[in-house]
Design an enzyme around this catalytic site. Structure first.
Site, PDB file in Angstrom:
ATOM      1  N   LYS A   1       5.934  -5.020  -4.580  1.00  0.00           N
ATOM      2  CA  LYS A   1       6.911  -4.435  -4.606  1.00  0.00           C
ATOM      3  C   LYS A   1       7.690  -4.721  -3.403  1.00  0.00           C
ATOM      4  O   LYS A   1       9.138  -5.134  -2.632  1.00  0.00           O
ATOM      5  CB  LYS A   1       7.808  -3.093  -5.276  1.00  0.00           C
ATOM      6  CG  LYS A   1       9.057  -3.389  -5.070  1.00  0.00           C
ATOM      7  CD  LYS A   1       9.462  -3.762  -6.287  1.00  0.00           C
ATOM      8  CE  LYS A   1      11.144  -3.270  -6.095  1.00  0.00           C
ATOM      9  NZ  LYS A   1      11.703  -4.288  -7.220  1.00  0.00           N
TER      10      LYS A   1
ATOM     11  N   CYS B   1       0.723  -1.059   0.256  1.00  0.00           N
ATOM     12  CA  CYS B   1       0.044   0.017  -0.335  1.00  0.00           C
ATOM     13  C   CYS B   1       0.825   0.971   0.470  1.00  0.00           C
ATOM     14  O   CYS B   1       2.570   1.507   0.188  1.00  0.00           O
ATOM     15  CB  CYS B   1      -1.083   0.109   1.569  1.00  0.00           C
ATOM     16  SG  CYS B   1      -1.933  -1.081   1.384  1.00  0.00           S
TER      17      CYS B   1
END
Length: 609
Positions: A604, A2
C-alpha cells in the site's frame, strides 16, 4: 510496505503488538513476527510465513508474557519470503526489526563474518543486529552503540532495537523511513504508522530525519545523530481508523469504491463558501505565494501520478499555468532545469512514499518557489516537510489498489485550479463551473454506482483474457491509464493505456478478437476524433467496451458494448469516469479469484526506493 510496532509497558504487550500488526496489514506483507521480553530478560520470539492471523494462532498456542516487545510485518526485498527471513532478527541479546533497505549490507556482512558473526538469514536487517551487537561489545550503552552503528549504514531505514538484558528500554532510529512514538500513561509505544497505535493512544511524536529515540515506560528522550538531545513536539491526533469492518461488502476495495460519494463530500466540507473555493486552511501567507506561481511541477508515483496527469490539463486549460508532471523516481535522479516561480506539488496517499519524499527534499535545493503537498494522512512526512498542505480527507484506505484516495486527490486538485484561476484574475465563470461541478459530483457518482450489475456482467467477458487495451483522449487519457493500472494491479491481466490518437502508431497491431479494448468516451469536443479511433478497432475485429453518456450517440453491436453513463459536467468528467473502471477491475478480479485487497507483490505504501 513493511510495518513496525513496539511497546513498553507494565502489562503484557503481545496482544497490543498483534493488534498493531493487524492494522498495518493493508500495507502489504508476506510474513510476520514478534519478540517479547519479560522483566527477567527472558525473550520469546515467534515468526510465521503468511498472514498475521497465523502469527496470532501461534501466540495462542505459545503464550507470550512480557512488558517489552517489538513486532513486524515483512515485505520481501533482500531474501525470499520465509520464516528464517522474517523479523525480528537476533544477535545474542540484541533484537531488531527494520523497515527499508540497507544498501551497503553486502560489505558490512562480509566484515561482520570476518569478526566471527554467523548469519542465519538472507536479509539486510540481520546486518543491523550483528553490527549493533559488535559496537556494544566495544563499550558504552545501547544508545552509544547505535550512534556508532548508524553512520556505517547507507540507505533508508527505520529500526527499533531492544537488548534483552535491559528490558526496560527500547531504542529507535529513523533515516528515510517513518517512525512515530505513541505516548501513554506509564507506557509508551512506537510504530511505522500511527494507525497501529490508535487503540492505545492519541498522543504522538513523529520522529524526524536522523532522530534516535530512547523509550522507557515513563520517558521518551530523542537525540540527533551526533548524540545531542533534541525536542520534538507531541500532537493530539484526530485520525480515525474507520475501516476495520467491511460491513456489507466483500472487500475493502469494494467498500472504498462505494464510499467515494461521501469521501468527496468530506473533501469539500468547509472548502466552498458563497460559490467560491475557500482554502484558507493554507494559512495567511498562501495567497501571496500562490499569486506568484508561473509554473507547476507535480511529482508522484503510481495512481497519484495519474491524478497529477489529469490535473495538468486543468491547470493549463482552466488556470492558464504551464504544468509538468513527472514520476518521482525519475525526477530525483536527473538534472532538471527549474522554471521561474515554479511551485512544487507532491501527491501521495500516505505521505510517506520514499521517491516522492526524496523529490520534495531535492526540490528545496533547486530553488522552487515553494512546495504544496496533497495527502490523505495528517502529520505524515510529506505534510510536515512541505510549505503548504491540503488534506484529501478521504478516510482510511485499506485496499492496496487506490480508489477513493485517487478521486479525492482529483477533487482537491480541481479546487486548487479554481483558486489559482481567481488569483490570476481570470473569468469568474471558471471557478463557478468548477464549484457547480464539484457540488454535483457525489450525487453523479451515486447514480453511476447503480450500473454496478451491468459492469459485473461485462466483466465475465474478461475471464479468459490475458491482455487489455484502454483508450482515452484529452483529460480522459490519464483516466485510461488509471483504468489499466487498476486492472493489472488486482486481476493480473496485462493492461496498457494509450492516447487514442496513438493507435495507428503501434498499438493497432495488437488488435484482434482476443484483445478487449476499453474506451472512455464522454460527449465532449474530442468525441468525433475518438469515434474514428473506435472505428479503426471495429474494422479489425476488436471487442470494444465503451463508457459514454447517451448524448454521444453510440449504439451497441456484436463487437461493441456500450455502458451508458449519466451525463456529467465536463469539468468533473475525469473524476466521474474513474469509478466505472474501478468497478470493472474489481469484478474481473473477483472472476479471476485473485486477492483483491492485497494483490501479489504489491504494498500500500511504498516506503523504499
Amino acid at each position: 510496505m513493511c510495518g513496525i510496532v513496539g511497546a513498553i509497558a507494565q502489562r503484557d504487550v503481545a496482544e497490543i503488538l498483534l493488534e498493531g500488526l493487524r492494522r498495518l496489514e493493508y500495507r502489504g506483507y508476506d510474513s510476520a513476527g514478534l519478540a517479547v521480553v519479560d522483566a527477567e530478560g527472558h525473550m520469546t520470539r515467534l515468526r510465521r510465513l503468511g498472514k498475521v492471523q497465523m502469527l496470532a494462532q501461534a501466540a495462542e498456542e505459545h503464550p507470550l508474557h512480557g512488558g517489552t516487545g517489538i513486532a513486524h510485518t515483512r515485505w520481501a526485498t533482500h531474501g525470499e519470503p520465509s520464516e528464517a527471513n522474517a523479523h525480528p532478527h537476533v544477535s545474542e541479546h540484541i533484537v531488531v526489526v527494520h523497515n527499508g533497505i540497507i544498501e551497503n549490507h553486502e560489505p558490512l556482512r562480509e566484515a561482520l563474518k570476518a569478526r566471527g558473526y554467523t548469519f542465519v538469514s538472507e536479509t539486510d536487517t540481520e546486518v543491523i543486529a550483528h553490527l549493533v551487537n559488535w559496537e556494544l561489545k566495544q563499550g558504552g550503552t545501547l544508545r552509544d552503540a547505535i550512534l556508532r552503528a548508524i553512520p556505517q549504514l547507507r540507505g533508508a531505514y527505520g529500526t527499533v532495537i531492544m537488548d534483552t538484558r535491559h528490558p526496560d528500554t527500547l531504542l529507535a532510529a529513523r533515516s528515510g523511513s517513518p517512525l512515530v512514538i505513541g505516548l501513554g500513561m506509564g507506557e509508551n509505544f512506537i510504530a511505522s504508522d500511527q494507525l497501529a497505535l490508535l487503540p492505545v493512544t492519541r498522543r504522538f511524536i513523529f520522529l524526524e530525519e536522523g532522530d534516535i529515540a530512547e523509550i522507557t515506560r515513563r520517558s521518551v528522550n530523542i537525540f540527533d545523530n551526533t548524540g545531542a538531545e533534541v525536542k520534538r513536539q507531541d500532537i493530539e491526533s484526530n485520525l480515525q481508523y474507520d475501516a476495520g469492518d467491511k460491513g456489507i461488502y466483500r472487500h475493502y476495495m469494494q467498500k472504498e469504491i462505494y464510499e467515494q460519494p461521501n469521501a468527496i463530500k468530506n473533501t469539500l466540507t468547509g472548502r466552498i463558501s458563497h460559490g467560491q473555493v475557500d482554502l484558507s486552511e493554507l494559512g495567511p501567507n498562501a495567497d501571496d505565494l500562490l499569486s506568484k506561481v508561473e509554473h507547476i511541477q507535480i511529482l508522484a508515483c503510481g495512481t497519484s501520478y495519474n491524478s497529477g496527469m489529469v490535473s495538468r490539463y486543468w491547470f493549463e486549460s482552466l488556470a492558464g499555468i504551464p504544468c509538468d508532471v513527472e514520476i518521482a523516481s525519475e525526477f530525483r535522479y536527473r538534472k532538471s532545469a527549474v522554471r521561474r516561480n515554479s511551485l512544487m506539488i507532491t501527491l501521495s496517499q500516505s505521505g510517506e512514499t520514499a521517491d516522492t519524499l526524496a523529490g520534495l527534499r531535492l526540490s528545496k535545493e533547486l530553488g522552487y518557489l515553494g512546495s504544496l503537498a496533497i495527502c490523505n494522512v495528517p502529520g505524515s512526512s510529506l505534510v510536515r516537510e512541505s510549505d503548504l498542505a491540503l488534506m484529501t480527507n478521504a478516510g482510511t484506505e485499506i485496499g492496496v489498489a487506490s480508489t477513493k484516495a485517487f478521486t479525492t486527490q482529483l477533487t482537491v486538485l480541481l479546487m486548487l485550479v479554481a483558486k489559482l484561476s481567481r488569483l490570476k484574475g481570470l473569468d469568474a465563470s471558471i471557478e463557478h463551473d468548477i464549484v457547480h461541478g464539484l457540488q454535483a459530483l457525489p450525487s453523479r457518482i451515486e447514480q453511476m454506482l447503480s450500473q454496478d450489475k451491468r459492469i459485473e456482467l461485462l466483466a465475465e467477458d474478461f475471464s479468459d483474457k490475458h491482455h487489455a487495451l484502454f483508450l482515452g483522449r484529452g483529460d480522459q487519457y490519464p483516466i485510461a491509464l488509471e483504468g489499466a493500472l487498476k486492472l493489472k494491479e488486482i486481476s493480473y491481466i496485462h493492461a496498457e493505456a494509450y492516447a487514442a490518437g496513438e493507435l495507428k502508431h503501434g498499438p493497432l497491431a495488437l488488435i484482434d478478437a482476443d484483445m478487449p479494448v476499453i474506451v472512455v468516451a464522454p460527449n465532449n469536443e474530442l468525441l468525433e476524433k475518438l469515434k474514428s479511433n473506435i472505428e479503426e478497432v471495429r474494422a479489425r475485429g476488436g471487442q470494444l467496451y465503451v463508457f459514454s453518456d447517451q448524448d454521444a450517440g453510440f449504439v451497441s453491436s456484436d463487437n461493441m458494448h456500450i455502458i451508458e453513463m449519466p451525463h456529467v459536467e465536463e469539468v468533473i468528467a475525469p473524476i466521474f469516469y474513474t469509478v466505472p473502471l474501478q468497478l470493472l477491475a474489481y469484478h474481473v478480479a473477483l472472476i479471476k479469484g485473485t486477492d483483491v485487497d492485497q494483490p501479489r507483490n504489491l504494498a500500500k505504501s511504498v516506503t523504499v526506493e
